[in-house]
Design a protein around this motif. Structure first.
Motif, PDB file in Angstrom:
ATOM      1  N   ILE A 518      24.555 -18.002  22.995  1.00 13.46           N
ATOM      2  CA  ILE A 518      25.132 -17.044  23.946  1.00 13.46           C
ATOM      3  C   ILE A 518      25.530 -17.801  25.196  1.00 13.46           C
ATOM      4  O   ILE A 518      24.760 -18.636  25.715  1.00 13.46           O
ATOM      5  CB  ILE A 518      24.117 -15.944  24.306  1.00 13.46           C
ATOM      6  N   GLU A 519      26.703 -17.502  25.720  1.00 11.47           N
ATOM      7  CA  GLU A 519      27.141 -18.123  26.959  1.00 11.47           C
ATOM      8  C   GLU A 519      26.230 -17.686  28.115  1.00 11.47           C
ATOM      9  O   GLU A 519      25.676 -16.592  28.102  1.00 11.47           O
ATOM     10  CB  GLU A 519      28.584 -17.733  27.251  1.00 11.47           C
ATOM     11  N   GLU A 520      26.107 -18.554  29.126  1.00  9.17           N
ATOM     12  CA  GLU A 520      25.147 -18.326  30.222  1.00  9.17           C
ATOM     13  C   GLU A 520      25.414 -17.004  30.936  1.00  9.17           C
ATOM     14  O   GLU A 520      24.496 -16.245  31.222  1.00  9.17           O
ATOM     15  CB  GLU A 520      25.229 -19.488  31.220  1.00  9.17           C
ATOM     16  N   LEU A 523      24.375 -14.207  28.743  1.00  9.87           N
ATOM     17  CA  LEU A 523      22.912 -14.202  28.614  1.00  9.87           C
ATOM     18  C   LEU A 523      22.264 -13.512  29.823  1.00  9.87           C
ATOM     19  O   LEU A 523      21.334 -12.697  29.660  1.00  9.87           O
ATOM     20  CB  LEU A 523      22.405 -15.638  28.483  1.00  9.87           C
ATOM     21  N   GLU A 524      22.782 -13.818  31.013  1.00 14.02           N
ATOM     22  CA  GLU A 524      22.247 -13.170  32.217  1.00 14.02           C
ATOM     23  C   GLU A 524      22.499 -11.666  32.186  1.00 14.02           C
ATOM     24  O   GLU A 524      21.663 -10.862  32.618  1.00 14.02           O
ATOM     25  CB  GLU A 524      22.869 -13.782  33.476  1.00 14.02           C
ATOM     26  N   HIS A 525      23.660 -11.291  31.655  1.00 16.35           N
ATOM     27  CA  HIS A 525      23.992  -9.872  31.556  1.00 16.35           C
ATOM     28  C   HIS A 525      23.038  -9.159  30.595  1.00 16.35           C
ATOM     29  O   HIS A 525      22.556  -8.052  30.875  1.00 16.35           O
ATOM     30  CB  HIS A 525      25.440  -9.726  31.080  1.00 16.35           C
ATOM     31  N   ILE A 526      22.730  -9.822  29.463  1.00 20.70           N
ATOM     32  CA  ILE A 526      21.800  -9.226  28.490  1.00 20.70           C
ATOM     33  C   ILE A 526      20.401  -9.074  29.111  1.00 20.70           C
ATOM     34  O   ILE A 526      19.747  -8.041  28.951  1.00 20.70           O
ATOM     35  CB  ILE A 526      21.740 -10.092  27.215  1.00 20.70           C
ATOM     36  N   ARG A 527      19.980 -10.098  29.813  1.00 16.56           N
ATOM     37  CA  ARG A 527      18.668 -10.033  30.477  1.00 16.56           C
ATOM     38  C   ARG A 527      18.609  -8.894  31.488  1.00 16.56           C
ATOM     39  O   ARG A 527      17.603  -8.182  31.599  1.00 16.56           O
ATOM     40  CB  ARG A 527      18.351 -11.356  31.164  1.00 16.56           C
ATOM     41  N   GLY A 542      23.293  -7.315  21.150  1.00 16.52           N
ATOM     42  CA  GLY A 542      22.262  -6.918  22.110  1.00 16.52           C
ATOM     43  C   GLY A 542      21.897  -5.467  22.044  1.00 16.52           C
ATOM     44  O   GLY A 542      20.925  -5.029  22.662  1.00 16.52           O
ATOM     45  N   PHE A 543      22.651  -4.649  21.297  1.00 19.92           N
ATOM     46  CA  PHE A 543      22.340  -3.221  21.186  1.00 19.92           C
ATOM     47  C   PHE A 543      20.937  -3.019  20.627  1.00 19.92           C
ATOM     48  O   PHE A 543      20.124  -2.270  21.171  1.00 19.92           O
ATOM     49  CB  PHE A 543      23.384  -2.541  20.296  1.00 19.92           C
ATOM     50  N   GLY A 561       7.172  -6.700  25.681  1.00 18.19           N
ATOM     51  CA  GLY A 561       8.594  -6.480  25.420  1.00 18.19           C
ATOM     52  C   GLY A 561       9.235  -7.769  24.943  1.00 18.19           C
ATOM     53  O   GLY A 561       8.575  -8.642  24.361  1.00 18.19           O
ATOM     54  N   LEU A 562      10.544  -7.903  25.203  1.00 24.71           N
ATOM     55  CA  LEU A 562      11.323  -9.039  24.709  1.00 24.71           C
ATOM     56  C   LEU A 562      11.643 -10.017  25.831  1.00 24.71           C
ATOM     57  O   LEU A 562      11.820  -9.625  26.994  1.00 24.71           O
ATOM     58  CB  LEU A 562      12.645  -8.549  24.100  1.00 24.71           C
ATOM     59  N   LYS A 563      11.735 -11.312  25.426  1.00 22.77           N
ATOM     60  CA  LYS A 563      12.269 -12.363  26.284  1.00 22.77           C
ATOM     61  C   LYS A 563      13.287 -13.130  25.456  1.00 22.77           C
ATOM     62  O   LYS A 563      13.055 -13.411  24.278  1.00 22.77           O
ATOM     63  CB  LYS A 563      11.161 -13.316  26.744  1.00 22.77           C
ATOM     64  N   ILE A 564      14.404 -13.450  26.070  1.00 22.37           N
ATOM     65  CA  ILE A 564      15.482 -14.100  25.325  1.00 22.37           C
ATOM     66  C   ILE A 564      15.892 -15.385  26.019  1.00 22.37           C
ATOM     67  O   ILE A 564      16.038 -15.426  27.242  1.00 22.37           O
ATOM     68  CB  ILE A 564      16.700 -13.152  25.159  1.00 22.37           C
ATOM     69  N   ASN A 565      16.038 -16.459  25.224  1.00 24.03           N
ATOM     70  CA  ASN A 565      16.556 -17.739  25.694  1.00 24.03           C
ATOM     71  C   ASN A 565      17.626 -18.192  24.702  1.00 24.03           C
ATOM     72  O   ASN A 565      17.464 -18.046  23.481  1.00 24.03           O
ATOM     73  CB  ASN A 565      15.454 -18.796  25.755  1.00 24.03           C
ATOM     74  N   SER A 566      18.710 -18.738  25.212  1.00 19.27           N
ATOM     75  CA  SER A 566      19.802 -19.150  24.328  1.00 19.27           C
ATOM     76  C   SER A 566      20.501 -20.365  24.911  1.00 19.27           C
ATOM     77  O   SER A 566      20.560 -20.526  26.151  1.00 19.27           O
ATOM     78  CB  SER A 566      20.806 -18.005  24.148  1.00 19.27           C
ATOM     79  N   TRP A 567      20.998 -21.218  24.003  1.00 24.20           N
ATOM     80  CA  TRP A 567      21.729 -22.412  24.384  1.00 24.20           C
ATOM     81  C   TRP A 567      23.077 -22.362  23.638  1.00 24.20           C
ATOM     82  O   TRP A 567      23.121 -22.450  22.398  1.00 24.20           O
ATOM     83  CB  TRP A 567      20.940 -23.647  23.981  1.00 24.20           C
ATOM     84  N   TYR A 568      24.140 -22.163  24.368  1.00 28.42           N
ATOM     85  CA  TYR A 568      25.449 -21.948  23.754  1.00 28.42           C
ATOM     86  C   TYR A 568      25.829 -23.161  22.908  1.00 28.42           C
ATOM     87  O   TYR A 568      25.809 -24.299  23.357  1.00 28.42           O
ATOM     88  CB  TYR A 568      26.505 -21.709  24.830  1.00 28.42           C
ATOM     89  N   GLY A 569      26.160 -22.870  21.631  1.00 26.69           N
ATOM     90  CA  GLY A 569      26.511 -23.915  20.689  1.00 26.69           C
ATOM     91  C   GLY A 569      25.318 -24.460  19.927  1.00 26.69           C
ATOM     92  O   GLY A 569      25.498 -25.236  18.980  1.00 26.69           O
ATOM     93  N   SER A 570      24.077 -24.074  20.329  1.00 31.43           N
ATOM     94  CA  SER A 570      22.877 -24.624  19.677  1.00 31.43           C
ATOM     95  C   SER A 570      22.019 -23.561  19.014  1.00 31.43           C
ATOM     96  O   SER A 570      21.390 -23.818  17.989  1.00 31.43           O
ATOM     97  CB  SER A 570      22.029 -25.385  20.693  1.00 31.43           C
TER      98      SER A 570
END
Length: 582
Positions: A518-520, A523-527, A542-543, A561-570
């Protein structure tokens, strides 16, 4: 001044307890302090006067003891009036017999009087210096030996001259008196008595042991004859005091010491006693401490009584005020403990009933909102299940047409198990073991559809499988990993599911994929959406995550609850934190 008055009035009106405190101080504490001060002043004066009188009595007694010794020793002056003595003094040739008689009389006198042991030597001296003494017999003095004494006594024959001397290296007093002829009334000689100084020192030492301070004995010329302690020096201020010069007795005070003196009529000696004021006023200070302690105890008792009374009157009102403040800040669990049946207790009871009613209404409203939210979530589940069922049936049809009978059987069996766990006899909470089986069935179906691009692994701590979880929690997370991660990636992807305990004792389940990520910014928007609990459009990534997060938060509360971390392209890691509950 006006500002101070305003502040004082504001302070007085700020609390009922303060008003009662001021009244207690005015009516009890101030009178107690006044009585204590008056008592201290009166007792201080009485005790100080008693101490001064006692010191004067001790000085008088010491002077009388010295006078008694001198008077007793002066009786030896009667030897000078005896015929043998007179003959010795006026006969300048044949004196051997008279000298012998004189020494015999001295011996007789020694046996008769109390302080004879304190006499070291007695001498009879004529005006030409011829002497008969106990220690040397008859001999002749040089012209200088006794000239100054003789001169003073010839000037005033009625006096007795006493001066400090040393006899055989021992301190002593030399007492010299005139011998006057009865017929001519002229001075024909002198009697000199050497007295041990030790007798006076012992009396002085004994007196000093019975009392504190220092003692000094001065002669007429302000020379110190004796002192105790021996190293105690009489200050210049005391010696030069005008009262001591002009008066025969009295007392005075310098900066830190009280001095009493008395002059002997017999010897002319001054007995001086010096006592530190701290010792003189010791009893007075002890009385002061006792009065202070009594007043302080009374004040403490009064304050204790004040707090006891105010606790009965003011504390219930204060507690009611504090509880109302707590309730106004949102604490609906606050209660007032009931003590007694008076009007204040009735107020507390009414407050408790009011809080209970408010709390009931709030809980009712919260439960209604919670039920509404749960209904919405169940509707979402009903929307998800037909969508998944449609896709799976399409795959089964395709494999049947391709005559892949074993795969059709496996997929149909996995679908059956999948829906059986989804229903769970209407339960909302199932075991983690069932939830993991649900995911295994789901992933088996998906692998048949995406067998060329999907690889799945599980890394589980088997100890967590007996714990419970809200059902259908993991499936949306795995679905997101496949549809919005791996599916958009070129080449083969994987989904890894890890589950273990956290250091805090919670359960953490990670869904990890190596998809597009997910792009940064997104990702911030989802958080942000997760934090607010606002879901995305259904077709957006994200729904499912937002709805899972809402369900966990509603069911378990913070911090789960949930915590999400993502690295775009990885890839992406979604972590689900739930309590370890069975």
């Amino acid at each position: 001044m006006v500002g101070l008055n305003m502040k004082f009035k504001k302070w007085m009106n700020s609390s009922l307890r303060i008003k009662l405190l001021v009244m207690f101080i005015i009516l009890t504490v101030l009178p107690l302090i006044f009585v204590g001060i008056v008592s201290y002043v009166k007792s201080y004066n009485i005790v100080s006067e008693k101490s001064y009188t006692l010191v004067q009595i001790q000085v008088d007694q010491l002077g009388r003891e010295f006078d008694s010794i001198i008077q007793d020793i002066k009786r030896f002056n009667e030897i000078g009036k005896q015929e043998s003595t007179v003959q010795f003094l006026i006969d300048h040739v044949n004196t051997a017999e008279e000298a012998k008689n004189i020494l015999g009389m001295i011996k007789l006198y020694r046996e008769s009087y109390q302080y004879s042991d304190s006499i070291m030597n007695i001498r009879i001296i004529d005006r030409d210096g011829k002497v008969v003494s106990e220690d040397r017999g008859v001999h002749q003095l040089n012209n200088q030996s006794n000239s100054h004494v003789s001169f003073k006594l010839l000037t005033d024959p009625s006096k007795t001259f006493i001066e400090p001397v040393y006899k055989n290296s021992n301190p002593a007093l030399s007492m010299t008196s005139t011998i006057v002829s009865d017929s001519s009334k002229e001075v024909i000689g002198f009697i000199n008595i050497i007295i041990r100084a030790k007798i006076f020192e012992e009396i002085l030492q004994d007196a000093a042991k019975r009392s504190s301070g220092t003692f000094h004995i001065e002669n007429e010329h302000s020379e110190v004859l004796f002192s105790y302690p021996e190293d105690a020096n009489l200050s210049t201020t005391v010696s030069s005091n005008e009262d001591m010069k002009d008066k025969s007795s009295g007392f005075f005070t310098d900066s830190s010491t009280f001095h009493v003196f008395k002059t002997s009529d017999i010897t002319g000696w001054k007995v001086i006693r010096s006592v530190p004021l701290t010792i003189m006023t010791k009893e007075a200070n002890e009385i002061k401490s006792l009065i202070f302690l009594s007043v302080a105890s009374s004040i403490i008792f009064t304050i204790g009584l004040y707090y006891f009374i105010t606790s009965k009157l003011i504390r219930p009102l204060h507690n009611l005020s504090e509880k109302m403040k707590e309730a106004s800040l949102g604490d609906l669990d606050t209660k007032i403990s009931q003590e007694g049946t008076d009007e204040i207790a009735e107020l507390g009871n009414s407050f408790n009933m009011m809080i209970t009613k408010i709390k009931s209404l709030v809980y009712k409203s919260v439960n209604e909102q919670k039920q509404l939210k749960m209904a919405e979530l169940r509707t979402m589940q009903a929307q998800i299940n037909p969508h998944f069922l449609y896709n799976t049936l399409e795959t089964i049809i395709w494999m049947a047409e391709a005559k892949k009978t074993p795969q059709v059987i496996d997929m149909t069996k996995s679908l059956s198990h999948f829906f059986r766990i989804s229903l769970s006899k209407g339960k909302d909470v199932i075991s983690l073991e069932d939830e993991i089986d649900h995911i295994r069935n789901y992933l088996m179906i998906q692998k048949m559809r995406y067998q060329d691009i999907l690889d799945v692994t599980f890394h589980l701590n088997n100890d967590i499988l007996s714990y419970s979880i809200v059902k259908l929690t993991l499936q949306p997370l795995v679905e997101n990993a496949i549809y919005h991660g791996v599916k958009n990636k070129r080449g083969k992807g994987f989904v890894r599911i890890k589950a273990d305990f956290t250091p805090e004792g919670y359960i953490c389940i990670d869904v990890i994929d190596n998809g597009i990520g997910i792009e940064e910014e997104k990702l911030e928007h989802i958080r942000a959406q997760l934090a607010k609990g606002i879901p995305f459009e259904k077709d957006n990534g994200g729904f499912g995550m937002v709805n899972v997060h809402q369900r966990i938060s509603l069911h378990y509360g913070e911090p789960f609850g949930l915590k999400i971390n993502s690295w775009y392209g990885s890839g992406t890691r979604v972590s689900l934190i739930i309590p370890s509950e069975r």
